[in-house]
Design an enzyme around this catalytic site. Structure first.
Site, PDB file in Angstrom:
ATOM      1  N   HIS A  13       0.860  -1.201   0.000  1.00  0.00           N
ATOM      2  CA  HIS A  13       0.000   0.000   0.000  1.00  0.00           C
ATOM      3  C   HIS A  13       0.892   1.247   0.000  1.00  0.00           C
ATOM      4  O   HIS A  13       1.548   1.535   1.001  1.00  0.00           O
ATOM      5  CB  HIS A  13      -0.892   0.029   1.251  1.00  0.00           C
ATOM      6  CG  HIS A  13      -1.793   1.224   1.323  1.00  0.00           C
ATOM      7  ND1 HIS A  13      -3.151   1.121   1.525  1.00  0.00           N
ATOM      8  CD2 HIS A  13      -1.554   2.549   1.212  1.00  0.00           C
ATOM      9  CE1 HIS A  13      -3.696   2.323   1.535  1.00  0.00           C
ATOM     10  NE2 HIS A  13      -2.736   3.220   1.348  1.00  0.00           N
ATOM     11  N   HIS A  15       1.485   5.459  -1.983  1.00  0.00           N
ATOM     12  CA  HIS A  15       1.080   6.535  -2.895  1.00  0.00           C
ATOM     13  C   HIS A  15       2.325   7.043  -3.609  1.00  0.00           C
ATOM     14  O   HIS A  15       3.242   7.539  -2.957  1.00  0.00           O
ATOM     15  CB  HIS A  15       0.419   7.673  -2.105  1.00  0.00           C
ATOM     16  CG  HIS A  15      -0.772   7.211  -1.333  1.00  0.00           C
ATOM     17  ND1 HIS A  15      -2.063   7.322  -1.795  1.00  0.00           N
ATOM     18  CD2 HIS A  15      -0.862   6.578  -0.125  1.00  0.00           C
ATOM     19  CE1 HIS A  15      -2.901   6.788  -0.901  1.00  0.00           C
ATOM     20  NE2 HIS A  15      -2.189   6.330   0.115  1.00  0.00           N
ATOM     21  N   LEU A  16       2.337   6.903  -4.935  1.00  0.00           N
ATOM     22  CA  LEU A  16       3.517   7.306  -5.709  1.00  0.00           C
ATOM     23  C   LEU A  16       3.337   8.690  -6.331  1.00  0.00           C
ATOM     24  O   LEU A  16       4.293   9.281  -6.800  1.00  0.00           O
ATOM     25  CB  LEU A  16       3.807   6.277  -6.801  1.00  0.00           C
ATOM     26  CG  LEU A  16       4.101   4.857  -6.295  1.00  0.00           C
ATOM     27  CD1 LEU A  16       4.167   3.881  -7.462  1.00  0.00           C
ATOM     28  CD2 LEU A  16       5.408   4.812  -5.500  1.00  0.00           C
ATOM     29  N   ASN A  41      -5.508   7.325  -5.883  1.00  0.00           N
ATOM     30  CA  ASN A  41      -6.123   8.624  -5.529  1.00  0.00           C
ATOM     31  C   ASN A  41      -5.301   9.802  -6.042  1.00  0.00           C
ATOM     32  O   ASN A  41      -4.878  10.671  -5.278  1.00  0.00           O
ATOM     33  CB  ASN A  41      -6.358   8.729  -4.017  1.00  0.00           C
ATOM     34  CG  ASN A  41      -5.077   8.694  -3.206  1.00  0.00           C
ATOM     35  OD1 ASN A  41      -4.085   8.070  -3.604  1.00  0.00           O
ATOM     36  ND2 ASN A  41      -5.077   9.359  -2.063  1.00  0.00           N
ATOM     37  N   LYS A  99      -9.777  -0.126  -5.122  1.00  0.00           N
ATOM     38  CA  LYS A  99      -9.673   0.591  -3.846  1.00  0.00           C
ATOM     39  C   LYS A  99     -10.977   1.301  -3.533  1.00  0.00           C
ATOM     40  O   LYS A  99     -11.517   2.034  -4.376  1.00  0.00           O
ATOM     41  CB  LYS A  99      -8.530   1.610  -3.937  1.00  0.00           C
ATOM     42  CG  LYS A  99      -8.336   2.466  -2.688  1.00  0.00           C
ATOM     43  CD  LYS A  99      -7.838   1.664  -1.498  1.00  0.00           C
ATOM     44  CE  LYS A  99      -7.869   2.473  -0.214  1.00  0.00           C
ATOM     45  NZ  LYS A  99      -6.616   3.104   0.118  1.00  0.00           N
ATOM     46  N   HIS A 136     -10.179   1.694   2.548  1.00  0.00           N
ATOM     47  CA  HIS A 136      -9.905   2.716   3.564  1.00  0.00           C
ATOM     48  C   HIS A 136     -11.092   2.660   4.527  1.00  0.00           C
ATOM     49  O   HIS A 136     -12.172   3.152   4.213  1.00  0.00           O
ATOM     50  CB  HIS A 136      -9.765   4.111   2.935  1.00  0.00           C
ATOM     51  CG  HIS A 136      -9.402   5.153   3.944  1.00  0.00           C
ATOM     52  ND1 HIS A 136      -8.217   5.854   3.907  1.00  0.00           N
ATOM     53  CD2 HIS A 136     -10.038   5.581   5.063  1.00  0.00           C
ATOM     54  CE1 HIS A 136      -8.150   6.678   4.952  1.00  0.00           C
ATOM     55  NE2 HIS A 136      -9.258   6.531   5.659  1.00  0.00           N
ATOM     56  N   HIS A 174      -4.149  -0.018   6.342  1.00  0.00           N
ATOM     57  CA  HIS A 174      -3.581   0.835   7.411  1.00  0.00           C
ATOM     58  C   HIS A 174      -4.448   0.851   8.677  1.00  0.00           C
ATOM     59  O   HIS A 174      -4.956   1.893   9.076  1.00  0.00           O
ATOM     60  CB  HIS A 174      -3.306   2.258   6.917  1.00  0.00           C
ATOM     61  CG  HIS A 174      -4.375   2.876   6.048  1.00  0.00           C
ATOM     62  ND1 HIS A 174      -5.686   2.989   6.438  1.00  0.00           N
ATOM     63  CD2 HIS A 174      -4.307   3.411   4.811  1.00  0.00           C
ATOM     64  CE1 HIS A 174      -6.369   3.571   5.472  1.00  0.00           C
ATOM     65  NE2 HIS A 174      -5.553   3.833   4.475  1.00  0.00           N
ATOM     66  N   LEU A 219      -4.112   9.885   7.868  1.00  0.00           N
ATOM     67  CA  LEU A 219      -5.451   9.319   8.057  1.00  0.00           C
ATOM     68  C   LEU A 219      -5.443   7.844   7.713  1.00  0.00           C
ATOM     69  O   LEU A 219      -4.846   7.469   6.698  1.00  0.00           O
ATOM     70  CB  LEU A 219      -6.467  10.064   7.182  1.00  0.00           C
ATOM     71  CG  LEU A 219      -6.811  11.465   7.689  1.00  0.00           C
ATOM     72  CD1 LEU A 219      -7.595  12.237   6.647  1.00  0.00           C
ATOM     73  CD2 LEU A 219      -7.597  11.395   9.003  1.00  0.00           C
ATOM     74  N   ASP A 247       1.741   2.892   3.471  1.00  0.00           N
ATOM     75  CA  ASP A 247       0.931   4.095   3.250  1.00  0.00           C
ATOM     76  C   ASP A 247       1.811   5.334   3.080  1.00  0.00           C
ATOM     77  O   ASP A 247       1.388   6.439   3.450  1.00  0.00           O
ATOM     78  CB  ASP A 247      -0.097   4.307   4.360  1.00  0.00           C
ATOM     79  CG  ASP A 247      -1.229   5.222   3.906  1.00  0.00           C
ATOM     80  OD1 ASP A 247      -1.383   5.422   2.677  1.00  0.00           O
ATOM     81  OD2 ASP A 247      -1.960   5.742   4.766  1.00  0.00           O
TER      82      ASP A 247
END
Ligand code: DOR
Ligand code: ZN
Length: 344
Positions: A13, A15-16, A41, A99, A136, A174, A219, A247
């Protein structure tokens, strides 16, 4: 123990981001991991096959030729996602999972799902095609205390989804509470959870040490110490339902140090070293490799990575910042010492 060798880790998990952010995120991700699940996202959410495949190619354009690295792409579920989109996604070799962001729960989630029940036909199609559902797990109800949003999501939604879809692989992403740990433990083998380094290392006090600490804001938000302890126990338990998912979520310094700061902690500069530091503190270094390099692959029925890395017990100081976009990013544990360092 002064040195350990473990199978090259994966990150289930992260975010790139996109555009020039990839010039920072990809070199770090490729050093730390062989495979990563790339969250969808983006500012324009990745919600169909064409967008996911195009994003895959933008990521791969930043991966050096001699480096083996596999981004596993995800689709962002919306109220108007159709079973056809899911069927099409299942046929793409690049798309790995979907997701679910309840609308408004976090960064770029405004286009997320408003009516969860109306997605049940989508979940059915996903189960049929064996596309995992990554969740999430928080409600976005401003009447619900921010520290209770994960627990309320379990009671209001997750419990029913798990019950209604016994063939759907579900990852509760997460997790931050003892309630989530207990729920995952009591659930079927199709239910697993990822745990971040920040939720293992800190509890909510870290947000307020000597003043407001925006770089500890993510979050779901950090919770009480009893929850942190439950997460540590889960991570070091050797139970394959719990595995790595950093995350890592980069935001430029100015976006974090702001009157309305963004949620997200960037950890890809040293994620594996930080997990090693945490497992060592918990006297559980022998459990690290399964958590970082086997249990996620097992859950997703993927082979283990062939290469290994070596980590050595030696103190080093994490840099104060890294270049990011046209400014900088403050990494997790900036300017702090940690006890483990990668040596190969
Ligand atoms: O802290 C977070 N940051 N939590 C999320 O769920 C999203 C992420 C981001 O994209 O910045
Ligand atoms: Zn995330």
């Amino acid at each position: 123990m002064q040195q350990i060798e473990i199978i090259y880790p994966d990150d289930w998990h992260c975010h790139l981001r996109d555009g020039i952010a990839l010039t920072t995120t990809i070199p770090m991700a490729t050093k730390q991991f062989k495979r990563v699940i790339a969250m969808p996202n983006l500012q324009t959410p990745v919600s169909d096959v064409e967008a996911a495949e195009a994003y895959y190619h933008r990521i791969m354009a930043h991966v050096p030729n001699d480096v083996s690295f596999q981004p596993l792409m995800t689709l962002y579920l919306k109220d108007n996602t159709t079973p056809d989109i899911i069927t099409h996604a299942a046929q793409s070799p690049l798309i790995f999972a979907c997701k679910l962001y309840p609308a408004g729960v976090t960064t770029n989630s405004q286009a997320g799902v408003g009516k969860l029940l109306s997605l049940y036909s989508i979940f059915e199609t996903m189960a049929k095609h064996q596309l995992p559902l990554l969740i999430h797990g928080e409600v976005n109800d401003h009447d619900v205390d921010v520290y209770d949003r994960e627990r309320v999501f379990i009671d209001k939604h997750l419990q029913d989804i798990v019950k209604q879809f016994p063939d759907l692989k579900i990852v509760f992403e997460h997790i931050t509470t003892k309630d989530a740990v207990d729920f995952v433990l009591s659930g079927p083998d199709t239910l697993a959870a990822t745990i971040t380094p920040q939720h293992l290392l800190y509890n909510r006090n870290a947000l307020f040490v000597g003043g407001l600490r925006p770089h500890h804001y993510c979050l779901p938000v950090l919770k009480r110490k009893i929850h942190q302890e439950a997460l540590i126990n889960a991570a070091i338990s050797g139970n394959p339902k719990f595995f790595i998912g950093t995350d890592s979520a980069p935001h430029a310094k100015s976006q974090k140090e702001s009157a309305c700061g963004c949620a997200g902690i960037f950890s890809h500069h040293a994620a594996i070293e930080i997990y090693a530091h945490i497992f060592d503190q918990a006297n559980a270094l022998d459990k690290l490799e399964n958590f970082t390099s086997r249990f996620g692959a097992d859950f997703y029925q993927l082979p283990y990575n062939q290469d290994k890395i070596i980590l050595q017990k030696q103190s080093w100081t994490i840099p104060e910042e890294y270049p990011y976009l046209d400014e900088s990013i403050i990494p997790f544990l900036a300017s702090e010492n940690i006890n483990w360092q990668r040596v190969s």
